[in-house]
Design a protein around this motif. Structure first.
Motif, PDB file in Angstrom:
ATOM      1  N   THR A 158     -39.120 -45.643  20.436  1.00 22.24           N
ATOM      2  CA  THR A 158     -38.906 -46.969  21.001  1.00 22.24           C
ATOM      3  C   THR A 158     -39.725 -47.162  22.274  1.00 22.24           C
ATOM      4  OG1 THR A 158     -36.659 -46.786  20.178  1.00 22.24           O
ATOM      5  CG2 THR A 158     -37.131 -48.621  21.657  1.00 22.24           C
ATOM      6  N   SER A 159     -39.639 -46.188  23.167  1.00 30.83           N
ATOM      7  CA  SER A 159     -40.392 -46.352  24.423  1.00 30.83           C
ATOM      8  C   SER A 159     -41.888 -46.284  24.149  1.00 30.83           C
ATOM      9  CB  SER A 159     -39.975 -45.312  25.457  1.00 30.83           C
ATOM     10  OG  SER A 159     -39.838 -44.052  24.874  1.00 30.83           O
ATOM     11  N   PHE A 160     -42.267 -45.536  23.098  1.00 22.71           N
ATOM     12  CA  PHE A 160     -43.680 -45.529  22.726  1.00 22.71           C
ATOM     13  C   PHE A 160     -44.127 -46.918  22.294  1.00 22.71           C
ATOM     14  CE2 PHE A 160     -46.614 -45.471  19.069  1.00 22.71           C
ATOM     15  CZ  PHE A 160     -47.767 -45.138  19.745  1.00 22.71           C
ATOM     16  N   LEU A 161     -43.285 -47.585  21.482  1.00 28.69           N
ATOM     17  CA  LEU A 161     -43.649 -48.928  21.008  1.00 28.69           C
ATOM     18  C   LEU A 161     -43.762 -49.914  22.167  1.00 28.69           C
ATOM     19  CD1 LEU A 161     -41.697 -49.368  17.643  1.00 28.69           C
ATOM     20  CD2 LEU A 161     -44.161 -49.377  17.990  1.00 28.69           C
ATOM     21  N   VAL A 162     -42.867 -49.760  23.165  1.00 25.04           N
ATOM     22  CA  VAL A 162     -42.947 -50.633  24.336  1.00 25.04           C
ATOM     23  C   VAL A 162     -44.293 -50.445  25.028  1.00 25.04           C
ATOM     24  CG1 VAL A 162     -41.986 -51.138  26.612  1.00 25.04           C
ATOM     25  CG2 VAL A 162     -40.452 -50.653  24.682  1.00 25.04           C
ATOM     26  N   LEU A 163     -44.633 -49.178  25.249  1.00 20.27           N
ATOM     27  CA  LEU A 163     -45.901 -48.862  25.899  1.00 20.27           C
ATOM     28  C   LEU A 163     -47.071 -49.399  25.078  1.00 20.27           C
ATOM     29  CD1 LEU A 163     -46.784 -47.168  28.411  1.00 20.27           C
ATOM     30  CD2 LEU A 163     -47.293 -45.331  26.808  1.00 20.27           C
ATOM     31  N   LEU A 164     -46.980 -49.204  23.767  1.00 22.29           N
ATOM     32  CA  LEU A 164     -48.052 -49.657  22.871  1.00 22.29           C
ATOM     33  C   LEU A 164     -48.230 -51.173  22.968  1.00 22.29           C
ATOM     34  CD1 LEU A 164     -50.019 -48.870  20.511  1.00 22.29           C
ATOM     35  CD2 LEU A 164     -48.200 -49.536  18.961  1.00 22.29           C
ATOM     36  N   LEU A 165     -47.103 -51.899  22.962  1.00 18.51           N
ATOM     37  CA  LEU A 165     -47.189 -53.359  23.011  1.00 18.51           C
ATOM     38  C   LEU A 165     -47.854 -53.824  24.301  1.00 18.51           C
ATOM     39  CD1 LEU A 165     -43.943 -54.926  21.531  1.00 18.51           C
ATOM     40  CD2 LEU A 165     -46.268 -54.954  20.641  1.00 18.51           C
ATOM     41  N   VAL A 166     -47.432 -53.241  25.412  1.00 24.79           N
ATOM     42  CA  VAL A 166     -48.033 -53.621  26.704  1.00 24.79           C
ATOM     43  C   VAL A 166     -49.531 -53.369  26.663  1.00 24.79           C
ATOM     44  CG1 VAL A 166     -48.118 -53.096  29.163  1.00 24.79           C
ATOM     45  CG2 VAL A 166     -45.912 -53.201  27.982  1.00 24.79           C
ATOM     46  N   PHE A 167     -49.885 -52.181  26.159  1.00 26.69           N
ATOM     47  CA  PHE A 167     -51.297 -51.819  26.067  1.00 26.69           C
ATOM     48  C   PHE A 167     -52.060 -52.809  25.188  1.00 26.69           C
ATOM     49  CE2 PHE A 167     -54.486 -49.518  23.483  1.00 26.69           C
ATOM     50  CZ  PHE A 167     -55.419 -49.295  24.466  1.00 26.69           C
ATOM     51  N   LEU A 168     -51.486 -53.142  24.016  1.00 23.98           N
ATOM     52  CA  LEU A 168     -52.186 -54.021  23.075  1.00 23.98           C
ATOM     53  C   LEU A 168     -52.345 -55.428  23.639  1.00 23.98           C
ATOM     54  CD1 LEU A 168     -50.740 -53.003  19.589  1.00 23.98           C
ATOM     55  CD2 LEU A 168     -52.944 -52.417  20.592  1.00 23.98           C
ATOM     56  N   LEU A 169     -51.340 -55.891  24.393  1.00 21.23           N
ATOM     57  CA  LEU A 169     -51.442 -57.237  24.947  1.00 21.23           C
ATOM     58  C   LEU A 169     -52.557 -57.301  25.985  1.00 21.23           C
ATOM     59  CD1 LEU A 169     -47.676 -58.217  25.180  1.00 21.23           C
ATOM     60  CD2 LEU A 169     -49.372 -58.887  23.475  1.00 21.23           C
ATOM     61  N   ILE A 170     -52.672 -56.245  26.784  1.00 20.19           N
ATOM     62  CA  ILE A 170     -53.764 -56.206  27.765  1.00 20.19           C
ATOM     63  C   ILE A 170     -55.103 -56.107  27.026  1.00 20.19           C
ATOM     64  CG2 ILE A 170     -54.795 -54.896  29.660  1.00 20.19           C
ATOM     65  CD1 ILE A 170     -51.920 -53.965  30.343  1.00 20.19           C
ATOM     66  N   LEU A 171     -55.131 -55.224  26.024  1.00 20.60           N
ATOM     67  CA  LEU A 171     -56.352 -55.032  25.250  1.00 20.60           C
ATOM     68  C   LEU A 171     -56.805 -56.343  24.608  1.00 20.60           C
ATOM     69  CD1 LEU A 171     -58.196 -52.666  24.176  1.00 20.60           C
ATOM     70  CD2 LEU A 171     -56.858 -52.803  22.088  1.00 20.60           C
ATOM     71  N   GLY A 172     -55.806 -57.054  24.022  1.00 23.26           N
ATOM     72  CA  GLY A 172     -56.122 -58.301  23.337  1.00 23.26           C
ATOM     73  C   GLY A 172     -56.672 -59.357  24.279  1.00 23.26           C
ATOM     74  N   ALA A 173     -56.288 -59.270  25.537  1.00 19.95           N
ATOM     75  CA  ALA A 173     -56.782 -60.240  26.503  1.00 19.95           C
ATOM     76  C   ALA A 173     -58.240 -59.970  26.871  1.00 19.95           C
ATOM     77  CB  ALA A 173     -55.918 -60.232  27.760  1.00 19.95           C
ATOM     78  N   ILE A 174     -58.680 -58.726  26.682  1.00 17.91           N
ATOM     79  CA  ILE A 174     -60.053 -58.387  27.076  1.00 17.91           C
ATOM     80  C   ILE A 174     -60.997 -58.328  25.882  1.00 17.91           C
ATOM     81  CG2 ILE A 174     -61.447 -56.826  28.474  1.00 17.91           C
ATOM     82  CD1 ILE A 174     -58.847 -55.507  29.370  1.00 17.91           C
ATOM     83  N   LEU A 175     -60.528 -57.698  24.797  1.00 14.23           N
ATOM     84  CA  LEU A 175     -61.422 -57.436  23.671  1.00 14.23           C
ATOM     85  C   LEU A 175     -61.112 -58.362  22.501  1.00 14.23           C
ATOM     86  CD1 LEU A 175     -61.920 -53.619  23.038  1.00 14.23           C
ATOM     87  CD2 LEU A 175     -63.558 -55.290  23.856  1.00 14.23           C
ATOM     88  N   ASP A 176     -62.139 -58.707  21.732  1.00 16.32           N
ATOM     89  CA  ASP A 176     -61.903 -59.450  20.496  1.00 16.32           C
ATOM     90  C   ASP A 176     -61.281 -58.520  19.467  1.00 16.32           C
ATOM     91  OD1 ASP A 176     -64.729 -58.237  20.254  1.00 16.32           O
ATOM     92  OD2 ASP A 176     -64.125 -58.686  18.209  1.00 16.32           O
ATOM     93  N   ILE A 177     -60.677 -59.111  18.456  1.00 13.37           N
ATOM     94  CA  ILE A 177     -59.866 -58.341  17.512  1.00 13.37           C
ATOM     95  C   ILE A 177     -60.686 -57.305  16.736  1.00 13.37           C
ATOM     96  CG2 ILE A 177     -60.061 -60.034  15.625  1.00 13.37           C
ATOM     97  CD1 ILE A 177     -57.019 -59.462  15.152  1.00 13.37           C
ATOM     98  N   PHE A 178     -61.919 -57.654  16.381  1.00  9.03           N
ATOM     99  CA  PHE A 178     -62.712 -56.734  15.568  1.00  9.03           C
ATOM    100  C   PHE A 178     -63.104 -55.495  16.363  1.00  9.03           C
ATOM    101  CE2 PHE A 178     -63.635 -60.986  13.751  1.00  9.03           C
ATOM    102  CZ  PHE A 178     -62.981 -60.794  12.550  1.00  9.03           C
ATOM    103  N   SER A 179     -63.572 -55.708  17.591  1.00 13.88           N
ATOM    104  CA  SER A 179     -63.941 -54.565  18.423  1.00 13.88           C
ATOM    105  C   SER A 179     -62.719 -53.707  18.704  1.00 13.88           C
ATOM    106  CB  SER A 179     -64.546 -55.032  19.751  1.00 13.88           C
ATOM    107  OG  SER A 179     -65.497 -56.030  19.529  1.00 13.88           O
ATOM    108  N   ALA A 180     -61.598 -54.374  18.961  1.00 11.49           N
ATOM    109  CA  ALA A 180     -60.384 -53.629  19.282  1.00 11.49           C
ATOM    110  C   ALA A 180     -59.983 -52.729  18.116  1.00 11.49           C
ATOM    111  CB  ALA A 180     -59.249 -54.583  19.626  1.00 11.49           C
ATOM    112  N   ILE A 181     -60.071 -53.253  16.893  1.00  3.22           N
ATOM    113  CA  ILE A 181     -59.683 -52.453  15.735  1.00  3.22           C
ATOM    114  C   ILE A 181     -60.554 -51.206  15.620  1.00  3.22           C
ATOM    115  CG2 ILE A 181     -59.587 -52.393  13.211  1.00  3.22           C
ATOM    116  CD1 ILE A 181     -58.884 -55.369  13.289  1.00  3.22           C
ATOM    117  N   VAL A 182     -61.871 -51.391  15.618  1.00  2.58           N
ATOM    118  CA  VAL A 182     -62.738 -50.242  15.359  1.00  2.58           C
ATOM    119  C   VAL A 182     -62.721 -49.243  16.507  1.00  2.58           C
ATOM    120  CG1 VAL A 182     -64.235 -51.454  13.755  1.00  2.58           C
ATOM    121  CG2 VAL A 182     -64.796 -51.461  16.165  1.00  2.58           C
TER     122      VAL A 182
END
Lengths: 417, 169
Positions: free
Chosen positions: A309-333
């Motif tokens: 659970t705490s991992f998912l929380v951390l992951l979500l925070v990370f992904l939201l920041i990531l999504g604000a900087i990187l486009d989806i395709f670059s982020a995936i690869v």
């Protein structure tokens, strides 16, 4: 190495092409690692060893042809005939049509341009508030990412080496949850303005169906073919490309032959951009796996959090920041190869991870500073970017809630797999 | 000189479009024929080469598409600076990042060139009798052209930065 990394980050933020940044970091890694520098070329050439990648140019081409034809108008008319009679009808039409269209055209921002241009004035004419319309159209533009055959789903399958058929099935319910929550919000906001677009009429449904007769087989053949397992994804992509060409260019004649070079070019420019980033990321991933970066990251994260659970929380925070900087395709690869082993370490299913990843990255389309849809909407509807942002904000909050729901309710994704 | 360069640009764009159309058309044609062959003709034709061809076309599409993306300035970037800054500083930043990209692409082109040199000595073939290095030759070629395109852009930017002052003087 740290100096190189910092320099690359600065260059990336200044706007250097991302593939050049990733390639440099891979080559710097190879150099420090005494790996032959030719490896970068070898990894790039391995693009030719992934059969599933054929789906990317084929679906992209089909999506561009569809958005240049009058298919968007027909789609809006048909959804309007089916859902327009409900309270808040046109808002629901907007959400449903955009989700459908985005799934088929691969989340490249064409939805806002193709559908938003029709829906935005229609919403206004129907008495919806301008702020609401702007927010609705902007956030609808990335809806549908989780439905087959969207490009990000395919790309995640390629990078994570997960069955794309499984991902297509996993995306259905979470995608519906997003749709339902946004629909509910739209109906609630417009509870004073309950005026339906018009009465339900079989005549209008029939007319809209007749008009869209050449597009109707498309979702049936493609989605039916994929979900029943009759077609492999790349086969469905080839059929779609040929079918769309025949329907829109040869039968409906809405696209002239002289426009084909331009449309082909525009779609392949996007494909080139995505595959180039994929190619160089294969090289940087090779280096990172070679130096056991994922294992080190896992050890680091395991120190930080202890439960899934705490991992998912951390992951979500990370992904939201990531999504604000990187486009989806670059982020995936770039990021998926790194977080896959970590997620596995915490017992997170890789199909569920994919859906969470894409759902969170979808918010990235709407978050400043680089949210693509914000800029497209600002440009397309001639509104200041800050205005678009504040209009989109309530929708962003709803989508965030849906992402949290999707993340902490794995069965939602895994029920149909 | 200017004229020659302009017609070179036009020819380049035309060549990209023709290549993209032919590659994509072939890909669609071969893929659909494969499906028909399997589902309707019961595998009447032996199409072992088709998979190989279609996969190689993906690489070629990626490379030619990448050259085209460069000409159309559509490579994926973090597009932040142009939204928050304005004026001459933006042009100078673009000069720096595109010069960097040109350099990186030149290095990749060189490495890919070395690799296909190695591949020539291995003697691998695809599609029956096509040397593998020939099929891979698109990679160094494309990166060399992408590098060239970034340089052209840099010169264009420098021309815009210094151009107006020259005419004023």
């Amino acid at each position: 190495m740290i100096v190189v990394s910092l320099l690359l980050i600065v260059l990336a933020i200044l706007g250097a092409p991302l593939f050049a940044i990733i390639a440099t970091s891979a080559m710097a890694g190879f150099h420090s690692n005494d790996t032959e520098l030719m490896t970068i070329a070898l990894e790039l050439m391995s693009i030719a060893q992934m059969p599933i990648l054929t789906a990317i140019p084929l679906f992209t081409f089909a999506g561009y042809i569809l958005s240049e034809s009058k298919a968007p108008q027909r789609l809006v008319r048909l959804t309007n005939a089916m859902f327009g009679w409900m309270p808040g009808g046109l808002a629901l039409v907007c959400l449903a049509a955009c989700a459908f269209f985005t799934a088929f055209t691969g989340a490249s921002g064409v939805t806002i341009i193709a559908l938003g241009a029709i829906l935005y004035p229609a919403l206004k004419q129907d008495g919806y508030g301008d702020r609401f319309n702007l927010g609705l159209v902007t956030s609808s533009g990335s809806l549908g990412l989780l439905f087959a055959p969207s490009l990000p789903l395919i790309l995640y399958g390629v990078v994570a080496e997960v069955s794309i058929d499984d991902l297509f099935r996993a995306g259905i319910l979470p995608g519906m949850v997003m749709l339902v929550m946004l629909s509910g919000y739209s109906i609630w906001v417009n509870r004073e303005n309950r005026r339906p677009v018009g009465a339900f009429s079989w005549r209008e449904v029939g007319g809209a169906l007749r008009e869209a007769i050449w597009e109707l087989p498309l979702p049936i053949v493609v989605l039916g073919g994929i979900y029943s397992g009759f077609f492999a994804v790349s086969e469905a992509a080839a059929i779609t490309a040929l079918y769309v060409f025949i329907a829109e260019v040869l039968i409906n004649r809405e696209i002239a032959f002289r426009d084909l070079p331009r449309i082909t070019r525009d779609s392949m420019v996007l494909v080139g951009g995505i595959l180039m980033i994929l190619g160089v990321s294969l090289a940087s991933t090779y280096y990172m796996i070679d130096t056991e970066v994922p294992q080190k990251l896992l050890a680091f994260v395991a120190d930080l959090v202890s439960s899934p659970t705490s991992f998912l929380v951390l992951l979500l925070v990370f992904l939201l920041i990531l999504g604000a900087i990187l486009d989806i395709f670059s982020a995936i690869v770039l990021v998926v190869p790194l977080i896959l082993p970590i997620a596995a370490g915490f017992g997170v299913n890789e199909v569920h991870l994919g859906i969470v990843f894409l759902a969170a990255m979808q918010l990235g389309y709407l978050t400043p500073p680089v949210g693509l849809n914000l800029f497209i909407a600002s440009y397309r509807f001639e509104k200041p970017i800050m205005h678009v942002y504040s209009a989109t904000f309530p929708f962003l909050v709803i989508l965030l809630l849906s992402v949290i729901l999707i993340a902490f309710w794995p069965d939602l994704s895994l029920l149909l797999v | 000189m200017r004229k020659i360069l302009d017609s070179l640009e036009r020819a380049g764009k035309l060549a990209e479009n023709v290549a993209l159309l032919v590659l994509l058309g072939t890909m669609i044609g071969v893929s659909v024929f494969q499906i028909l062959n399997r589902q309707l003709l019961g595998g009447a034709f032996s199409l072992a080469w088709a998979d190989e061809l279609v996969k190689m076309i993906v690489l070629w599409l990626a490379m030619v598409g990448s050259i085209a993306a460069c000409r159309d300035n559509k490579h994926i970037r973090i597009d932040l600076v142009t939204h928050i800054l304005s004026g001459a500083i933006v042009s100078w930043i673009k000069v720096v990042v595109d010069l960097f990209a040109a350099g990186v692409c030149a290095v990749i082109a060189w490495q890919a060139w070395r690799l296909i040199g190695e591949e020539r000595t291995w003697g691998d073939v695809i599609l029956g009798d096509v040397p593998l290095w020939l099929a891979h030759a698109i990679v160094p070629l494309a990166f060399a052209l992408v590098s060239y395109r970034f340089l052209v852009r840099v010169f264009g930017l420098l021309h815009d930065i210094f151009g107006p002052q020259e005419t004023a003087a």
